[in-house]
Design a protein around this motif. Structure first.
Motif, mmCIF file in Angstrom:
data_model
loop_
_atom_site.group_PDB
_atom_site.id
_atom_site.type_symbol
_atom_site.label_atom_id
_atom_site.label_comp_id
_atom_site.label_asym_id
_atom_site.label_seq_id
_atom_site.Cartn_x
_atom_site.Cartn_y
_atom_site.Cartn_z
ATOM 1 N N ARG A 106 29.787 109.897 15.165
ATOM 2 C CA ARG A 106 29.932 108.882 16.220
ATOM 3 C C ARG A 106 31.416 108.544 16.326
ATOM 4 O O ARG A 106 32.063 108.294 15.310
ATOM 5 N N THR A 129 29.639 99.306 15.726
ATOM 6 C CA THR A 129 29.813 99.550 14.292
ATOM 7 C C THR A 129 28.742 98.819 13.491
ATOM 8 O O THR A 129 28.166 99.387 12.565
ATOM 9 N N GLN A 131 25.781 98.021 14.452
ATOM 10 C CA GLN A 131 24.504 98.758 14.636
ATOM 11 C C GLN A 131 24.425 99.924 13.652
ATOM 12 O O GLN A 131 23.406 100.161 13.009
ATOM 13 N N ILE A 132 25.520 100.658 13.543
ATOM 14 C CA ILE A 132 25.540 101.833 12.663
ATOM 15 C C ILE A 132 25.412 101.401 11.203
ATOM 16 O O ILE A 132 24.689 102.028 10.421
ATOM 17 N N LEU A 133 26.087 100.314 10.830
ATOM 18 C CA LEU A 133 26.002 99.826 9.441
ATOM 19 C C LEU A 133 24.566 99.417 9.116
ATOM 20 O O LEU A 133 24.063 99.700 8.024
ATOM 21 N N ARG A 134 23.902 98.770 10.077
ATOM 22 C CA ARG A 134 22.494 98.361 9.857
ATOM 23 C C ARG A 134 21.625 99.607 9.706
ATOM 24 O O ARG A 134 20.754 99.666 8.833
ATOM 25 N N GLN A 135 21.882 100.603 10.586
ATOM 26 C CA GLN A 135 21.124 101.870 10.505
ATOM 27 C C GLN A 135 21.248 102.462 9.105
ATOM 28 O O GLN A 135 20.269 102.868 8.493
ATOM 29 N N LYS A 136 22.476 102.511 8.624
ATOM 30 C CA LYS A 136 22.742 103.134 7.325
ATOM 31 C C LYS A 136 22.104 102.330 6.193
ATOM 32 O O LYS A 136 21.503 102.887 5.284
ATOM 33 N N ASP A 140 18.043 104.629 7.738
ATOM 34 C CA ASP A 140 17.636 105.362 8.945
ATOM 35 C C ASP A 140 18.230 106.772 8.908
ATOM 36 O O ASP A 140 19.456 106.926 8.841
ATOM 37 N N ALA A 143 21.208 107.783 11.154
ATOM 38 C CA ALA A 143 22.579 107.262 10.972
ATOM 39 C C ALA A 143 23.551 108.437 10.876
ATOM 40 O O ALA A 143 23.242 109.443 10.232
ATOM 41 N N VAL A 147 31.707 108.347 11.008
ATOM 42 C CA VAL A 147 32.004 107.399 12.088
ATOM 43 C C VAL A 147 33.521 107.367 12.255
ATOM 44 O O VAL A 147 34.241 107.034 11.318
ATOM 45 N N GLN B 169 25.108 112.633 19.076
ATOM 46 C CA GLN B 169 25.844 112.668 17.805
ATOM 47 C C GLN B 169 26.295 114.072 17.399
ATOM 48 O O GLN B 169 27.254 114.212 16.648
#
Lengths: 369, 269
Positions: A106, A129, A131-136, A140, A143, A147, B169
């Motif tokens: 990403r 960012t 959102q991505i941290l929560r995904q990780k 998930d 993810a 990044v 992605q």
């Protein structure tokens, strides 16, 4: 980005000094001379030594890196990130930091560049960012492994928000959280790689690590951030890269400490320059105590000002680190040292020791010449 | 002596009258049947007529005003560059890194188009579209799979399917690999040695080649196919899902990216 009433205090202290972001470079600069109140104050109120130099001391001063260095860095980063960061992924994979199938990327910069307003762009980058941290953090599998140019907002106790943009965050799917990474166009020469360059990059990665830990805490995501950063350097003879893990525990701690002492710095600052006073005048800046050393030249735009002041006060630091170590131990300035060399009576045991040492050195010098 | 009719005034009156009549009818139109499909031919005819007026005016101005021809030729050169870019993209048949597209134009047409010029050409097409002058194929941005916003520095063709114009992605990596496969195919077919200038930097990105090694096309092709096979499914899934979302947007947003507003938390509203 300012919120809350305390933020106005920082802005008020800044006065007409131009603002500069409290980013990784600024925090790393503070870590290089933590004892300098002048540097700390100017940085913590949201300006920079370069801006202060230009605004207060020398209008024609321009703080800029070498164009060649900038161009080299930009080209290196662009090439690493082209075609889905193919070169970067290849070097991370070769170093075992990522697996060969971990290729999802990403690019937060690319995803927000269409927004023209800088504030909206930054807010969107921070939201993406997060959102991505929560995904990780929730494990998930969607993810991304890499990044690019994430935006980590650090809420400061004064109500301000500092935004740190790591070059890269990296994690394998089986890792709990991303590790920070830094792309540097320095040549990778195995054990001969310039240690100053590595330390500089580690310092920046430490700030990214600190920002990541603080952001995760802010988002109530309790995942440990790996304390080994991914340092990506240039393979000599081209634009291929080499990645390696670099321990950044100490750098992360240093960065945390700098952020933690910030409110105290602001309080001390107000006490020094006086309530209601601003830091946009020569007198106010000079009233702050510096901690000059020869190293300041490499990172602080105010070094000429501090050097002149040190020379005027006979600060031994202007003769270099070794002279400073020898002379400052006795708590003397250069004028007193000259007097001691010429036979003045010492007033303390330290001065007596220093006088004897200086006389021995002078004798050795005379015999050698 | 015949009275001199001011042609420009005559033309201007006709254009104003037509525009006025169109707007009046458009305001009255309330049902889809009142704007039937066969209007397309008439609209195309009207556009061609307007283009002809503009062309003729430029020609006459070039005869009358010294120096005008020079700027006109720059405009023509820009138009030619745009057409070349469209042809190169059509040949690559998918989004590619700007530097790859630029090198492809150089190989195909011996013409230098810097990647920094792509954005202005793309914007010019967008402006023309918004003014109602629609070209058959337009230069459009790729769309981000996250929020369908336009991706900077990306360039695609408007007649490509939406799935191909969306970037997820792993899409950029997958597109790079597809470009390698396509170029190797062209090299085998055309035996044009200049294609190596496009292939080598691209293959170097994936470490299929180093700066000096001889190019073994079969090895490169096999490596690219293997790497693509690992991510192709994920790529297509992600693109299909995003394309389905994009299909619900109005045509202008499908082409040039979703307009997004950001709230104070940075979320799209």
């Amino acid at each position: 980005m300012k919120t809350g009433s305390d933020a106005i205090t920082a802005a008020q202290i800044r006065g007409t000094l131009p603002a500069a972001s409290l980013d990784a470079r600024a925090i790393t600069r503070l870590a290089k001379n933590p004892g300098c109140q002048r540097l700390a104050a100017i940085t913590q109120i949201g300006s920079s030594p370069g801006k202060a130099m230009q605004h207060v001391f020398a209008e024609n001063y321009r703080e800029e890196q070498s164009r060649f260095a900038l161009a080299k860095g930009r080209v290196f980063e662009r090439v690493q990130c082209e075609n889905g960061a193919a070169r970067l992924l290849a070097s991370l994979s070769a170093a075992g930091i990522l697996g060969t199938n971990d290729v999802s990327v990403r690019d937060i910069n690319a995803e927000t560049e269409y927004l023209k307003a800088p504030v909206a762009k930054q807010k969107r980058a921070i939201a993406l960012t997060d959102q991505i941290l929560r995904q990780k953090a929730t494990g998930d599998p969607a993810a991304p492994a890499v990044v690019l140019q994430a935006a980590l907002a650090i809420p400061l106790s004064s109500g301000e928000v500092a935004c740190v943009r790591p070059d890269v965050l990296v994690a394998r799917p089986d890792e709990e959280m991303f590790r920070p990474g830094e792309l540097k166009s320095y040549a990778y020469l195995h054990h001969l790689t310039d240690q100053k360059d590595v330390a500089q990059a580690a310092g920046q990665m430490g700030v990214y690590g600190m920002a990541l830990e603080r952001r995760l805490a802010y988002l109530d995501l309790t995942r440990p951030v790996p304390h080994e950063g991914a340092l990506v350097l240039v393979k000599p003879g081209g634009l291929q890269s080499v990645a390696q893990l670099q321990n950044i525990s100490r750098d992360i701690s240093t960065a945390h400490r700098i952020i933690e002492v910030r409110p105290r710095t602001l309080a001390e600052l107000v006490a020094t320059i006086g309530t209601g006073a601003t830091l946009d005048t020569k007198a106010a800046i000079m009233s702050l105590s510096p901690c000059y050393s020869g190293k300041c030249r490499s990172f602080c735009a105010l070094h000429d000002i501090c050097r002149a002041e040190a020379a005027q006060h006979g600060n031994p630091a202007i003769l270099g680190d070794e002279a400073e170590a020898l002379l400052a131990a006795a708590g003397t300035n250069l004028m007193r040292v000259a007097e001691l060399i010429h036979g003045a009576a010492p007033t303390s045991a330290n001065e007596e020791l220093l006088q004897r040492r200086l006389q021995t050195l002078e004798l050795e010098w005379r015999q050698a010449s | 002596m015949l009275p001199v009719v001011p042609v420009s005034k005559n033309l201007a009156t006709k254009i104003f009258e037509s525009a006025h009549a169109l707007r009046r009818d458009l305001e009255a139109a309330e049902r889809a049947e009142e704007l039937p499909d066969y209007l397309d031919a008439a609209i195309q005819e009207a556009r061609a007529a307007i283009d002809a007026v503009e062309r003729r005016r430029s020609e006459l101005r070039a005869e009358r005003v010294p120096g005008f021809a020079a700027s006109d030729s720059i405009e023509r050169q820009t138009i030619q560059k745009r057409e070349r870019l469209v042809e190169a993209l059509a040949l690559l048949d998918g989004p590619a890194a700007p530097s790859t597209v630029s090198r492809t134009v150089m190989v195909l047409f011996r013409m230098e188009i810097s990647p920094s010029q792509f954005a202005s050409m793309r914007k010019s097409d967008e402006r023309a579209y918004m003014r109602g002058r629609r070209r058959r194929v337009m230069l459009t941005p790729a769309l981000s799979a996250v929020d369908l916003a336009p991706r900077p520095r990306s360039i695609t063709l408007s007649d490509w399917p939406l799935e191909r114009r969306v970037i997820g992605q792993v899409s950029e990596r997958a597109d790079g690999l597809r470009t390698i496969i396509r170029i190797v195919g062209l090299m085998k077919k055309e035996e044009n040695p200049a294609w190596i200038d496009v292939l080598r930097p691209l293959a170097q990105d994936y470490r299929y080649l180093d700066g000096t090694s001889a190019v073994d096309l079969d090895c490169v092709l096999e490596a690219a196919r293997n790497d693509l096979a690992k991510i192709e499914f994920q790529d297509m899934e992600e693109r299909r899902e995003a394309a389905a979302r994009a299909a619900k947007l109005p045509e202008s947003r499908r082409l040039f990216g979703a307009m997004t507003a950001i709230n104070t938390a940075g979320e799209i509203v």
